[in-house]
Design a protein around this motif. Structure first.
Motif, short mmCIF file in Angstrom:
data_model
loop_
_atom_site.label_atom_id
_atom_site.label_comp_id
_atom_site.label_asym_id
_atom_site.label_seq_id
_atom_site.Cartn_x
_atom_site.Cartn_y
_atom_site.Cartn_z
N ASP A 2 5.54 -7.20 -18.35
CA ASP A 2 6.15 -6.36 -17.26
C ASP A 2 6.39 -7.47 -15.99
O ASP A 2 5.59 -7.99 -15.59
N ILE A 3 7.63 -7.61 -16.09
CA ILE A 3 8.58 -8.26 -15.08
C ILE A 3 8.39 -7.57 -13.98
O ILE A 3 9.00 -6.53 -13.75
N GLY A 4 7.78 -8.20 -13.00
CA GLY A 4 7.82 -7.49 -11.49
C GLY A 4 6.85 -6.44 -11.49
O GLY A 4 7.25 -5.14 -11.22
N CYS A 5 5.46 -6.71 -12.08
CA CYS A 5 4.63 -5.53 -12.13
C CYS A 5 4.09 -4.91 -10.95
O CYS A 5 4.05 -3.81 -11.00
N GLY A 6 4.34 -5.65 -9.86
CA GLY A 6 3.94 -5.07 -8.63
C GLY A 6 2.57 -4.76 -8.83
O GLY A 6 1.52 -5.32 -9.12
N SER A 7 2.12 -3.39 -8.32
CA SER A 7 0.84 -3.10 -8.36
C SER A 7 0.26 -2.53 -9.57
O SER A 7 -0.86 -1.78 -9.56
N GLY A 8 1.25 -2.58 -10.62
CA GLY A 8 0.68 -2.07 -12.01
C GLY A 8 0.93 -0.56 -12.18
O GLY A 8 0.28 0.10 -13.21
N LEU A 9 1.78 -0.10 -11.57
CA LEU A 9 2.04 1.51 -11.88
C LEU A 9 2.69 1.44 -13.19
O LEU A 9 2.01 2.71 -14.02
N SER A 10 3.54 0.96 -13.42
CA SER A 10 4.15 1.13 -14.91
C SER A 10 3.23 0.33 -16.03
O SER A 10 3.22 0.89 -17.02
N GLY A 11 2.21 -0.52 -15.57
CA GLY A 11 1.28 -1.11 -16.41
C GLY A 11 0.22 -0.13 -16.99
O GLY A 11 0.01 0.02 -18.02
N GLU A 12 0.00 0.88 -16.16
CA GLU A 12 -1.29 1.81 -16.31
C GLU A 12 -0.36 2.80 -17.49
O GLU A 12 -1.10 3.32 -18.28
N LYS A 20 0.62 -1.34 0.03
CA LYS A 20 0.11 -0.02 -0.07
C LYS A 20 0.68 1.38 -0.13
O LYS A 20 0.84 2.31 -0.86
N LYS A 21 2.04 1.30 0.98
CA LYS A 21 2.88 2.41 1.04
C LYS A 21 3.72 2.69 -0.35
O LYS A 21 3.51 3.97 -0.75
N TYR A 22 3.72 1.49 -0.91
CA TYR A 22 4.61 1.61 -2.24
C TYR A 22 3.68 2.40 -3.39
O TYR A 22 4.19 3.22 -4.05
N THR A 23 2.47 1.86 -3.34
CA THR A 23 1.86 2.43 -4.47
C THR A 23 1.12 3.87 -4.21
O THR A 23 0.87 4.36 -5.25
N ASN A 24 0.98 4.02 -2.81
CA ASN A 24 0.23 5.46 -2.58
C ASN A 24 1.59 6.65 -2.49
O ASN A 24 1.15 7.86 -2.47
N ASN A 25 2.37 6.34 -2.60
CA ASN A 25 3.71 7.35 -2.54
C ASN A 25 3.79 7.88 -3.61
O ASN A 25 4.30 7.34 -4.43
N SER A 26 3.63 9.31 -3.68
CA SER A 26 3.48 9.93 -4.89
C SER A 26 5.00 10.17 -5.54
O SER A 26 5.04 10.36 -6.81
N ARG A 27 5.98 10.14 -4.51
CA ARG A 27 7.21 10.21 -5.29
C ARG A 27 7.82 9.05 -5.94
O ARG A 27 8.27 9.08 -6.77
N ARG A 82 -6.92 -1.78 -7.92
CA ARG A 82 -6.65 -0.59 -8.86
C ARG A 82 -7.39 -0.94 -10.28
O ARG A 82 -7.42 0.02 -10.95
N GLU A 83 -7.93 -2.22 -10.43
CA GLU A 83 -8.53 -2.62 -11.73
C GLU A 83 -7.40 -2.16 -12.98
O GLU A 83 -8.06 -1.48 -13.76
N VAL A 84 -6.44 -2.67 -12.82
CA VAL A 84 -5.25 -2.62 -14.00
C VAL A 84 -5.99 -3.37 -15.27
O VAL A 84 -6.79 -4.46 -14.99
N GLU A 85 -5.45 -3.19 -16.46
CA GLU A 85 -6.10 -3.60 -17.60
C GLU A 85 -5.27 -4.81 -18.07
O GLU A 85 -5.84 -5.80 -18.45
#
Lengths: 123, 283
Positions: free
Chosen positions: B55-65, B20-27, B90-93
């Protein structure tokens, strides 16, 4: 969110399982339909990579019979729409995928398949 | 604090709270987005053509977006269930897989038009158990060979990662070459501590004709050397110049005298219109 587009790319990767390991068979599945944006350029680009027989077989397993058994030569819009629906809009949410060769079970929960292997299965 | 990959394996380090922390941190979001755009640039896909990317190590889909934004279809794999859960929320595609990349992929040959990976492969460099399949070289070898098979010819794979030493870079590049990849390391902003980013840019096929792209350099001779808010500080200094206000003005003197009177001090001068004024020059 296993869609048939990824199912069509997915083979078993357990140790020593190198032949007859595609396609994975579905078992006890729950399906959900979700609309996706239609993109004909992408479908045309992806079409040569599809294993047609496996795709048709998998779509029948999921209860969709709209695709012809033979891949048609002509790409009309109607066909691309059907292909789009089968590839990108059918999501398998629960169930399992089983390797036809080594019978390894990849469980699917919440739409995410668990592809982790035990230590002795790593190639 | 020590690096995250020294603290625990990824699936444990990125538990519910950390995910959660990783995904919500704007930096982190900003850095991740910048690196994804740069990785896409290095991937050098044919323009205006939607691609199927891994996407290798997509995590919460930040780069996927970002891949979505660019019109690509993607498949993501990650070993941390909590991260994937956040991705679901986050309902990524893209399609998601729970998979340990060190165990290799099972994708059919020639499946993907390219692969990107942001801040992931340094995690492959730690052995979690003493089993032979858990040693970093074995995991890297398995990872690179199965990835090489899963990519189309020609295509590229771009990995951003944080090496701790040159030995690690050496190990990773040599394993990649053994697996059949061409290419090498691209370093952006090599002279800056903060902005320095290491990309591993690998090619499949292409007959050796593909050149390793150049890393970005800092703009101007010392663009990255200044502290981040120095401009703002300078502006403030300029504004204040020559207009510094006297602290001991009339108001302050009246306050003090009032305070002394209330405390019962004797001989406090009376207030008048001359209070707090400067004396006339003597000559």
């Amino acid at each position: 969110m296993v869609r048939l587009i990824t199912h069509n790319l997915l083979a078993c990767h357990a140790k020593g399982c190198t032949s007859n390991n595609f396609p994975l068979q579905f078992k006890d599945i729950q399906v959900e339909l979700r609309e996706a944006e239609f993109n004909s350029d992408f479908l045309r680009g992806f079409l040569p990579r599809i294993e047609w027989a496996a795709l048709v077989d998998a779509s029948r397993q999921l209860g969709d019979t709209s695709l012809p058994a033979e891949q048609p030569e002509m790409l009309d819009d109607d066909f691309l729409q059907k292909l789009h629906h089968v590839l990108l809009e059918i999501h398998v949410e629960e169930g399992a995928m089983i390797c036809p060769n080594c019978h390894h079970v990849y469980p699917i929960s919440n739409g995410i398949p668990n592809m982790l292997l035990a230590e002795h299965e790593i190639g | 604090m020590s690096r995250p990959e020294f603290q625990a394996p990824p699936e444990i380090y990125y538990g519910d709270a950390e995910a959660k922390k990783y995904t919500n941190n704007s930096r982190i979001q900003q850095i991740q987005a910048d690196m994804t755009y740069r990785a896409l640039e290095l991937l050098n896909l044919p323009p205006d053509q939607p691609a199927l990317l891994l996407d290798i190590g997509c995590g919460s889909g930040l780069s996927g977006e970002i891949l979505d934004e660019q019109g690509h279809v993607w498949v993501g794999v990650d070993v941390a269930p909590s991260m994937l859960e956040v991705a679901l929320e986050r309902e990524v595609e893209g399609d998601l897989f729970l998979q340990d990349i060190g165990q290799g992929f099972g994708f059919r040959p020639g499946s993907f038009d390219g692969a990107i990976s942001i801040s992931v492969i340094q995690w492959l460099l730690n052995a979690e158990t003493s089993h032979p399949t858990s040693s970093p070289p074995h995991r890297l070898q398995r990872f690179f060979t199965t990835l090489h098979a899963a990519l189309r010819n020609p295509s590229r794979a771009v990995f951003q990662f944080y090496p701790t030493s040159d030995d690690q870079v050496q190990l990773i590049t040599s394993m990649a070459q053994k697996a059949g990849f061409g290419g090498g390391i691209v370093v952006d902003y090599p002279n800056s501590n903060k902005a320095r980013k290491v990309f591993l840019c690998l090619f499949v096929g292409g007959g050796g004709g593909q050149q390793v792209p150049k890393g970005l350099e800092a703009e101007g001779a010392d663009g990255e050397e200044h502290a981040k808010f120095e401009k703002a500080r300078e502006r403030l200094r300029k504004k204040m110049d020559g207009k510094r206000k006297n602290i001991k003005d009339k108001e302050w003197i009246l306050k003090k005298k009032d305070l002394y009177r209330r405390r019962g001090k004797e001989g406090v001068p009376n207030d008048s219109k001359y209070t707090g004024r400067k004396r006339r020059a003597a000559f």
